[in-house]
Design an enzyme around this catalytic site. Structure first.
Site, PDB file in Angstrom:
ATOM      1  CG  HIS A  37     -18.596   8.252  21.985  1.00  0.00           C
ATOM      2  ND1 HIS A  37     -18.273   7.452  20.909  1.00  0.00           N
ATOM      3  CD2 HIS A  37     -17.479   8.967  22.259  1.00  0.00           C
ATOM      4  CE1 HIS A  37     -17.022   7.684  20.544  1.00  0.00           C
ATOM      5  NE2 HIS A  37     -16.517   8.594  21.351  1.00  0.00           N
ATOM      6  CE1 TYR A 187     -20.547  -0.892  20.738  1.00  0.00           C
ATOM      7  CE2 TYR A 187     -20.312  -1.804  22.951  1.00  0.00           C
ATOM      8  CZ  TYR A 187     -21.002  -1.724  21.751  1.00  0.00           C
ATOM      9  OH  TYR A 187     -22.128  -2.476  21.560  1.00  0.00           O
TER      10      TYR A 187
END
Length: 281
Positions: A37, A187
């Site tokens: 992110h 991730y």
């Protein structure tokens, strides 16, 4: 950085930017922010420039979950999320409650009927309707010039591009490369639910896909490539394949022969934690 919990607050803050025709870059998230992110947010900051603004939405969208327990156990780290946003140069964070986003009498939804027929769309009925509906609402609320999404959700990215094209949303969609741990594991917010042993085991997805790419590029049939990758993953104790497919990278439809553009995509359970990944072949 300012944080808003209501649609009215967000619209009021963005009004001056729309009047000046500033770049407004949106990064939609469901929170539990990680290095992947952060990369999206930093890319958004560069894209917006000094005069533009970056908007991050943090909203665990209930209507894209087809499993209530998955919704309840989805990781939530609100304080850390704000720290990540501020560190990446986000200007506005929109973090609404479900009742702020959806009326109890909601009867309109956005459906996609072709690209969503396979992969996550097939294994999670209603998922992409929930994704498209919340994004349509966010695009209407934020009115971004640009929006950034990660390629780990490759099918989602293709569907978003199709929605923007078909519904004439005036927003440019950008796909960002997958961010991985040093061992190759992508991730994911769901990684937080893995045990240390499962985190080590989950590397097999990436290993199987790298092998698949080598075999595919050497001319092997798609069916054989898929068979070998599945065998590698299933050789790890405690794994369960939800799906493992080779699809056309543009249409998301399964391919049996060796041709490009092709994509291998997988969803694999480690215990009760479902992880997705993909690789362009």
């Amino acid at each position: 950085m300012q944080t808003f919990s209501t649609k009215a607050q967000l619209r009021a803050a963005l009004l001056k930017h729309h009047r000046k025709h500033d770049h407004v870059v949106l990064v939609p998230t469901m929170g539990a922010l990680h290095a992947g992110h952060r990369a999206l947010l930093e890319q958004a900051r560069k894209l917006a420039g000094e005069d533009g603004v970056v908007v991050a939405s943090i909203f665990v969208n209930p209507i894209q979950f087809n499993n209530s327990s998955d919704l309840q156990t989805y990781p939530r780290t609100p304080e850390k999320d704000l720290e990540v946003c501020e560190g990446a140069g986000v200007d506005y964070v929109f973090s609404p409650a479900p009742e702020e986003m959806y009326s109890g009498e909601r009867s309109i939804a956005v459906e996609e009927s072709f690209l969503s027929a396979t992969l996550c769309g097939a294994s999670r009925p209603g998922h992409f309707s929930g994704v498209c509906t919340v994004l349509a609402k966010l695009f209407n609320l934020v009115q971004p010039t640009d929006a950034i999404f990660g390629k780990k959700d490759y099918q989602q990215l293709a569907i978003i591009r199709r929605m923007v094209r078909d519904l004439d949303f005036p927003v440019r969609i950008h796909g960002a490369e997958i961010v991985r741990h040093g061992n190759g594991l992508a991730y994911s917010s769901r990684n937080a639910r893995l045990t240390p042993e499962q985190k080590e085991q989950a590397v097999v997805i990436r290993q199987a896909m790298l092998q698949a790419r080598d075999e595919f590029q050497a001319g092997a049939d798609a069916s054989k490539v898929k068979e070998h990758a599945a065998a590698m993953i299933e050789g790890v104790p405690g794994t369960r394949i939800d799906y493992l497919e080779i699809v056309d990278a543009e249409t998301m439809q399964p391919v049996a022969e060796n041709r490009k553009p092709a994509l291998m995509a997988a969803a694999v359970y480690f215990g009760d934690v479902r992880l997705i990944d993909n690789i362009e072949l």
